[in-house]
Design an enzyme around this catalytic site. Sequence first.
Site, PDB file in Angstrom:
ATOM      1  N   ASN A  10       0.871  -1.184   0.000  1.00 22.16           N
ATOM      2  CA  ASN A  10       0.000   0.000   0.000  1.00 22.16           C
ATOM      3  C   ASN A  10       0.909   1.236   0.000  1.00 22.16           C
ATOM      4  OD1 ASN A  10      -1.812   2.045   0.514  1.00 22.16           O
ATOM      5  ND2 ASN A  10      -2.318   1.370   2.587  1.00 22.16           N
ATOM      6  N   LYS A  12       0.102   4.283  -0.320  1.00 21.47           N
ATOM      7  CA  LYS A  12      -0.533   5.486   0.258  1.00 21.47           C
ATOM      8  C   LYS A  12      -0.283   6.693  -0.662  1.00 21.47           C
ATOM      9  CE  LYS A  12      -0.159   3.279   4.684  1.00 21.47           C
ATOM     10  NZ  LYS A  12      -0.076   3.360   6.112  1.00 21.47           N
ATOM     11  N   HIS A  94      -9.614   1.324   4.924  1.00 20.33           N
ATOM     12  CA  HIS A  94      -8.331   1.458   5.629  1.00 20.33           C
ATOM     13  C   HIS A  94      -8.527   2.410   6.815  1.00 20.33           C
ATOM     14  CE1 HIS A  94      -4.197   2.566   6.520  1.00 20.33           C
ATOM     15  NE2 HIS A  94      -3.831   1.475   5.869  1.00 20.33           N
ATOM     16  N   GLU A  96      -6.829   4.718   7.954  1.00 20.99           N
ATOM     17  CA  GLU A  96      -6.544   6.138   7.667  1.00 20.99           C
ATOM     18  C   GLU A  96      -7.751   6.808   7.025  1.00 20.99           C
ATOM     19  OE1 GLU A  96      -2.881   5.589   5.536  1.00 20.99           O
ATOM     20  OE2 GLU A  96      -1.881   5.034   7.401  1.00 20.99           O
ATOM     21  N   GLU A 166      -5.600  -5.023  10.645  1.00 19.08           N
ATOM     22  CA  GLU A 166      -4.531  -4.051  10.877  1.00 19.08           C
ATOM     23  C   GLU A 166      -4.816  -3.283  12.167  1.00 19.08           C
ATOM     24  OE1 GLU A 166      -2.379  -2.709   7.111  1.00 19.08           O
ATOM     25  OE2 GLU A 166      -4.257  -1.637   7.105  1.00 19.08           O
ATOM     26  N   GLY A 172       2.304   2.095  10.765  1.00 20.82           N
ATOM     27  CA  GLY A 172       3.299   3.158  10.651  1.00 20.82           C
ATOM     28  C   GLY A 172       3.991   3.510  11.962  1.00 20.82           C
ATOM     29  N   SER A 212       3.219  -2.213  10.360  1.00 17.59           N
ATOM     30  CA  SER A 212       4.657  -2.226  10.638  1.00 17.59           C
ATOM     31  C   SER A 212       5.362  -3.535  10.268  1.00 17.59           C
ATOM     32  CB  SER A 212       4.923  -1.875  12.102  1.00 17.59           C
ATOM     33  OG  SER A 212       4.578  -0.526  12.338  1.00 17.59           O
TER      34      SER A 212
HETATM   35  P1  PGA Z   1       2.720   0.200   7.618  1.00 18.58           P
HETATM   36  O1  PGA Z   1       1.282   0.442   6.982  1.00 18.58           O
HETATM   37  O2  PGA Z   1       3.241  -1.085   7.043  1.00 18.58           O
HETATM   38  O3  PGA Z   1       3.529   1.380   7.197  1.00 18.58           O
HETATM   39  O4  PGA Z   1       2.531   0.114   9.092  1.00 18.58           O
HETATM   40  C1  PGA Z   1       0.383  -0.602   6.787  1.00 18.58           C
HETATM   41  C2  PGA Z   1      -0.905  -0.098   6.207  1.00 18.58           C
HETATM   42  O5  PGA Z   1      -1.292   1.032   6.521  1.00 18.58           O
HETATM   43  O6  PGA Z   1      -1.562  -0.779   5.426  1.00 18.58           O
END
Ligand code: PGA
Length: 271
Positions: A10, A12, A94, A96, A166, A172, A212
């Site tokens: 992903n 982003k 997601h 976010e 997640e 992140g 992560s």
């Molecule tokens: P990350 O993000 O691997 O940077 O923690 C995962 C995601 O948001 O799908």
Amino acid sequence: MKRQKIVVGNWKMNLTVPESTITLEKLEKEIQPKKVEVVICPSFTDIYPAQKALLGTSIEVGAQDVFYEDSGSFTGEVSATQLKGMAKYAIVGHSERRKNFGESDKSVAKKAAACVRNEIVPIICVGETLHEKMEGLTKLVVSGQTEASLAELTGPEVEDIVIAYEPVWAIGSGHVDTPLEAKKVIENIRNLIKVLHGTKAAESVRIVYGGSIDSKTLKGFLSLDLDGYLIGHDSLNHEDFAKVVRMVEDSIAASQKTLKAGKKKPVKKKK
Ligand code: PGA
């Protein structure tokens, strides 16, 4: 039932079209995945160029979101109908988007249904916040999100989708969930799907972990035989992402070898 493992990157809101094209050209030289499905989800602007860059490779393209209507006066939105044929997968719900754009379970459910009717596989994200985890609410929150997000799909449709567990606090942050905790939540999701959508859906649906994951944190997860991973930050660099894909491929190869060896074991005859 053996589910094909999947690793999703992903990206982003990162990389310009020229940057992403270069990254993909490098990535496809480094990996030719055979045992694991690999999907890259770039920004909308890059979906068409990414599809062209990856033509003839086994790496698939996905979107990071879709809108739930197929067309109409929805300024700024992109529909699953518009993405059909370009994106094989689409991430929906997601955290976010849930947090920054007020995405509700109801709209996630509609988006998942829009994906399915446009032949795009939705990757539906669910996960608890740190506060919810601390309050011991993980199971409740994740079950609620899962049930509501799948509300517009039938059992046979659920068979083919992907769910990404997640934990919001792990995204992140560099703080990965403990593999056994993650596995427990994933098992709960599968049990819930069995109750709601039947055994076949529960056995077929792929449930991946995200938050992560990189080549270091992945090590603790490999022996758990999860269906795959959703990777944010670590997917932006072709070398890092290729390393993760190779590790997953190697772990599949190793478990296939063990299985084969087990089958070949001669049966001792009783005297
Ligand atoms: P990350 O993000 O691997 O940077 O923690 C995962 C995601 O948001 O799908």
